[in-house]
Each structure stands twice: as structure tokens, then as C-alpha cells.
Design an enzyme around this catalytic site. Structure first.
Site, mmCIF file in Angstrom:
data_model
loop_
_atom_site.group_PDB
_atom_site.id
_atom_site.type_symbol
_atom_site.label_atom_id
_atom_site.label_comp_id
_atom_site.label_asym_id
_atom_site.label_seq_id
_atom_site.Cartn_x
_atom_site.Cartn_y
_atom_site.Cartn_z
ATOM 1 N N ALA A 1 0.788 -1.127 0.101
ATOM 2 C CA ALA A 1 0.029 0.047 0.009
ATOM 3 C C ALA A 1 0.837 1.171 0.007
ATOM 4 C CB ALA A 1 -0.791 -0.104 1.107
ATOM 5 N N THR A 2 0.407 2.190 -0.493
ATOM 6 C CA THR A 2 1.270 3.335 -0.828
ATOM 7 C C THR A 2 0.909 4.749 -0.749
ATOM 8 O OG1 THR A 2 0.711 3.022 -3.189
ATOM 9 C CG2 THR A 2 3.043 2.293 -2.554
ATOM 10 N N THR A 3 1.626 5.801 -0.422
ATOM 11 C CA THR A 3 1.339 7.133 -0.330
ATOM 12 C C THR A 3 0.143 7.653 0.815
ATOM 13 O OG1 THR A 3 1.596 7.183 -2.830
ATOM 14 C CG2 THR A 3 1.068 9.199 -1.409
ATOM 15 N N ASP B 1 -4.065 7.530 -0.109
ATOM 16 C CA ASP B 1 -4.887 6.798 -1.097
ATOM 17 C C ASP B 1 -5.564 5.405 -0.870
ATOM 18 O OD1 ASP B 1 -2.268 5.815 -1.541
ATOM 19 O OD2 ASP B 1 -2.879 5.122 -3.549
#
Lengths: 260, 268
Positions: B47-49, B64
Site C-alpha cells: 500500500a502506498t502514499t 490513497d
């Protein structure tokens, strides 16, 4: 001395007498349903007697502080571990009481060479949607008393514990003659205070049929409030978080503490 | 379940922490096994940002919704901003499997502490608890699985102040004054937040709630522009970032409808 069955029964009955004597001065605790959940109430001098166990479970307890602490921790550990490994909605008071606490208490009570737990506990669990609130009393010997649930018994919207059987019976009898389940918190506080007073009045008595008269209750309640402090907590249906336990603060209790 | 009572005292003066209790009962992973290292081609879901910054009322945390494994989008509605208790949030970049478990342990730890010790754990204690979980997880990270780089945000009710921390994978905690961002799209996010905070009309800590929400949406869009692992706004399926704020009153999650309105008016 306990090789013979008769001796064992005698030993058990002696320790029952001993424990009952130790618990006999315990301050009564009343838990009752009101329109937004469950109220726990007792009067005490200093020691805390009402505790949060899990999101929807609370406990009131009388007995020896050391034993209370061990039982409280055991209940919290069992509930928290289950809530973590499964889900918080899998934690149930019925299972906590019947599978974890009751067998352990019974074992400690009947092993006559070890020390029993000096504690009498009252648990309550806030009902989920369409469920009744559950009240369970667990004694030092592991025996369990609930507020109903089996057939032919109507549910009762309260649970009480006290130092003696006479006092417990009187409190239950008092609550059966009062309405509080649909009332607000202020009403529940007032009924719970009267219930405590009835329990306190009948502590040293032999069981009897009639309850103390209302004016006697009012007088005794005023006298006791001068010496003791109200301790109360609620499990609230309207709580914003999953945690429903909340200790009632001075602002909410002061009118009741001072009114007398 | 409950041990039959033995003679020895069971409670040590230092209260047992919940992770230790789970470990003792076998409900929590111990050290990684060798098997983990042999799976070199294993593509982990990531999972990112995520980002967080302080604004006038407290602190805003946003993430996000995309979870990826290599170049595959696994899920476009992942929730990376997790509520731990009434006044603290953990946002995650990295492997959700590990991160969600950490969040669960934290949530239960804080409540377990409060219930058993009859007092709230201090904010410093909470910050340190997450650090310890990351440190315990580092064996896995070294073997190539389960890296988590979280942000921890809280409102210190006693001192009426927002507090914000980010961590590295080993568990070092860094308190930041204004903003934090981690994950694959964080470079873009940090650049914009730095710019706004330094040369913008006013420092981030003076921004009003609604403006702060717009900024959060804009920076996440910017991050998604160049980073495929960051999910932008999907208007057709009404997928918006998760935005939560912590103020003195507690945590508020912005409803999707509100986000849709703000997005339409001021972002899209």
C-alpha cells in the site's frame, strides 16, 4: 484429614462458612438497565469496586483486593485475547463466565489445601441489537446466577451482589417492585441508590419477608451518603466508539451525593 | 484459559504488555523462519502514499486507496488510515497484511493497558509501542517480507496539541513539526507540502479545515500523476482518498459525499 468423603464435605462447609463471614460486610453493588444501557452503582470509602472488562462488559466486585485483582486481570486477558484473535463481537460474557471463570473458581474452592478466592462478582453485558442485557453473578465457589434466559423464567433487567444472602434477596425484591428499564439515567441512579440502601440496611439481618419502609430507606440513605461516596459507571448504547464503558463524573453524581 | 491458582505471585511490578501476552499464548508471530527468505519471487501486496499535516484545528491524515503487488493493482478501495483509539490514528505505507495486524495489536494494547492498569497510556508510551512493534517486525523485513513504514498522528488532549510522527522500517520514531509523508508517492507530496509550508500564503498550521482537505486531495492527485502505485480519484466508481482529522473532539472521517462535492468544486 480429608481422605474420607465425610471429612472433605466438612472441610468444604467450613471454608464456605469462613468465606461467607469474610464477605459479610461487603458493600452491596447494584446494576440495572436504563433507557441507554446499564448502570452500575455502589457506595464506598476509597477502594474502586466497579471495573471495565471489555467493550460491552463491566464488573462490580466485593472481596479481598488481591483476589479481586487476579480475577479482574484474568477476565480482561481472556476477553482481550479473544477480541484480538477473533473479533470484538465474539467476546461474550456467557462464555467468559461459564468456560473461564467458573471452573477456575470451583477448582480453587474445592482444593482444600490451597486458598480459595475471596470474591463475589457481578458482571453485566450490554445487549447488542435486539438482545437483552445480561447480568451474571459468580460466587467464590464458581456458582453462577443469571438474570434469566432459560425457558419458564422471565428476564430480569438487573443484577445485584451483596455481603449476605438476606441482603441480596432484599435488593432483588426491591428492584422487582420498581420500574427503571425504560427510564433515564437520573431515575436509574435514584433507584440504584435506594437499592443499595436496602441492601445495606439488611446486611446483618436474617432473611425476612417485608422490605424496609420507604421513609426508613430515605433516612438511612441520607445517613450513609454523609459517610460514603457514590461510585458509578455506565455501559452506554449511544457511545460513539465501540467502547461503551464510562465512569460517571462528579458533575453527574454530585446532585445525588448532596441531595441528602 | 485461566490458570488454576498457584502459590507464586503472577503479576510482576511491570505490567505485561499485550503483545507479550499474545506471544505467550501463541497468537502472535515470533521470529521469522528460514522459509520466508527462500521465496524470492514472491510479490507482496503493498500500500502506498500516505500523508499527514497539522492544520489549525489539529492534524489531518490522508491516504490513497490503492494496494499493488508488482505492477498489478490488487485493490482500489484499501483503507490505509486506521483508527487506533479516540485520539490516535495510524496511517500505513508498505505491506497491509503486517500493517493491519500491527494496528490491531496497537488498538488492543492501548485498551488492554487502560483496562488493566486503570489509567490511560501516555502519548509517548503509545508512540513507543508502535516503535517496538516495528522493531519486532524487522527480522521479517530483512528477509524481504512485511515492510511497514507508518505515520502515527494523535491529539494530546492534556496539552491541547496535535502530535505527528513518522517511522522507518526499523522502528525509529521521528517527531515532525508540520507534516509527514511516506510511501512510493511521498516525494511529490513532500515537495508540495514543503513549498506550501515555506512559501505559501501561510504556514500549514494556520490553514482552515476546508482548505486543508482541498490541499490533501490535490497533493494525492499529484502523487498519482507520476506514481502508478498511488491511486488517484476514480470519479466513475466514486473512489476517493480516505481523509481523517483528529481534533480536541476526537476523530472525524470525511464522508465520501462531502469529498465528492469538494473534489468537484475545487479539485477536479
Amino acid at each position: 484429614m480429608i481422605e474420607e468423603p465425610y471429612r472433605w464435605v466438612e472441610a468444604i462447609s467450613n471454608r464456605r462458612e469462613y468465606i461467607e463471614h469474610q464477605l459479610a460486610t461487603g458493600s452491596p453493588i447494584a446494576a440495572l438497565t436504563y433507557n441507554d444501557g446499564i448502570l452500575f452503582l455502589t457506595l464506598s470509602r476509597e477502594r474502586q469496586k466497579i471495573f471495565e472488562i471489555y467493550d460491552r462488559i463491566a464488573m462490580g466486585v466485593i472481596g479481598h483486593p488481591g483476589d479481586i485483582e487476579r480475577l479482574r486481570m484474568a477476565a480482561i486477558e481472556v476477553a482481550s485475547t479473544e477480541g484480538f484473535t477473533r473479533s470484538t463481537s465474539d467476546v461474550s460474557l456467557r462464555r467468559l463466565a461459564t468456560y473461564s471463570l467458573s471452573p477456575a473458581l470451583k477448582t480453587a474452592f474445592e482444593q482444600v489445601y490451597g486458598a480459595p478466592y475471596l470474591a463475589r462478582m457481578l458482571f453485566a453485558e450490554l445487549g447488542r441489537k435486539n438482545e437483552r442485557n445480561l447480568f451474571i453473578r459468580i460466587d467464590y465457589d464458581g456458582s453462577i446466577h443469571t438474570n434469566g434466559g432459560s425457558h419458564l423464567r422471565t428476564f430480569e433487567d438487573f443484577g445485584v451482589i451483596s455481603g449476605t444472602t438476606a441482603s441480596t434477596n432484599a435488593m432483588e425484591k426491591f428492584l422487582r417492585t420498581h420500574n427503571f428499564a425504560d427510564g433515564d439515567l437520573a431515575n436509574a441512579l435514584s433507584v440504584a441508590l435506594d437499592t443499595w440502601t436496602v441492601g445495606n440496611l439488611t446486611l446483618g439481618e436474617e432473611p425476612r419477608e417485608e422490605l424496609p419502609a420507604p421513609d426508613q430507606i430515605a433516612k438511612h440513605r441520607a445517613e450513609q451518603l454523609a459517610n460514603f461516596v457514590i461510585e458509578a459507571a455506565v455501559l452506554e448504547q449511544s457511545a460513539r466508539l465501540p467502547i461503551t464503558y464510562r465512569v460517571l463524573g462528579n458533575a453527574e453524581l454530585e446532585p445525588f451525593q448532596r441531595q441528602n | 484459559m485461566m490458570e488454576a491458582r498457584a502459590g507464586e505471585p503472577q503479576r510482576t511490578p511491570m505490567p505485561e504488555d499485550f503483545a507479550a501476552l499474545l506471544r505467550r499464548q501463541g497468537h502472535f508471530p515470533n521470529l521469522p523462519t528460514q522459509a520466508a527468505a527462500s521465496q524470492t519471487n514472491f510479490l507482496q501486496t503493498q500500500a502506498t502514499t500516505i500523508l499527514a499535516f497539522k492544520f489549525a484545528d489539529g492534524v489531518l491524515v490522508a491516504g490513497d486507496r490503492r494496494a499493488t503487488a508488482g505492477n498489478v493493482v490488487v485493490y482500489d478501495r484499501a483503507d490505509k488510515v486506521l483508527e487506533i483509539d479516540a485520539h490516535s490514528l495510524m496511517a500505513i505505507a508498505g505491506v497491509p497484511a503486517t500493517a493491519w495486524e500491527m494496528a490491531r495489536v496497537l488498538e488492543h494494547s492501548f485498551q488492554f493497558y487502560r483496562r488493566s492498569q486503570l489509567q490511560e497510556m501516555s502519548l509517548d508510551g503509545k508512540v513507543r509501542a508502535l516503535s517496538k512493534l516495528l522493531r519486532d517486525n524487522f527480522g521479517f523485513v530483512m528477509q524481504g517480507v512485511g515492510i511497514v513504514v507508518p505515520i502515527f498522528a494523535a491529539y494530546d488532549v492534556g496539552n491541547s496539541a496535535a502530535r505527528l510522527y513518522f517511522y522507518d522500517a526499523m522502528g525509529a520514531q521521528f517527531e515532525v513539526a508540520d507534516y509527514a509523508a511516506t510511501g512510493s508517492g511521498s516525494a511529490a507530496v513532500r515537495s508540495i507540502l514543503y513549498y506550501e509550508n515555506t512559501w505559501g500564503k501561510k504556514p500549514l498550521q494556520k490553514w482552515k479545515h476546508d482548505d486543508a482537505v482541498v490541499l490533501a486531495l490535490q497533493v494525492l492527485e499529484t502523487a498519482a500523476e507520476a506514481d502508478t502505485a498511488t491511486g488517484g480519484v476514480d470519479k466513475r466508481r466514486a473512489t476517493f482518498p480516505i481523509i481523517k482529522t483528529i481534533t480536541e473532539a476526537g476523530i472525524t472521517t470525511l464522508p465520501e459525499k462531502t469529498l465528492a462535492k469538494i473534489y468537484k468544486k475545487q479539485v477536479g
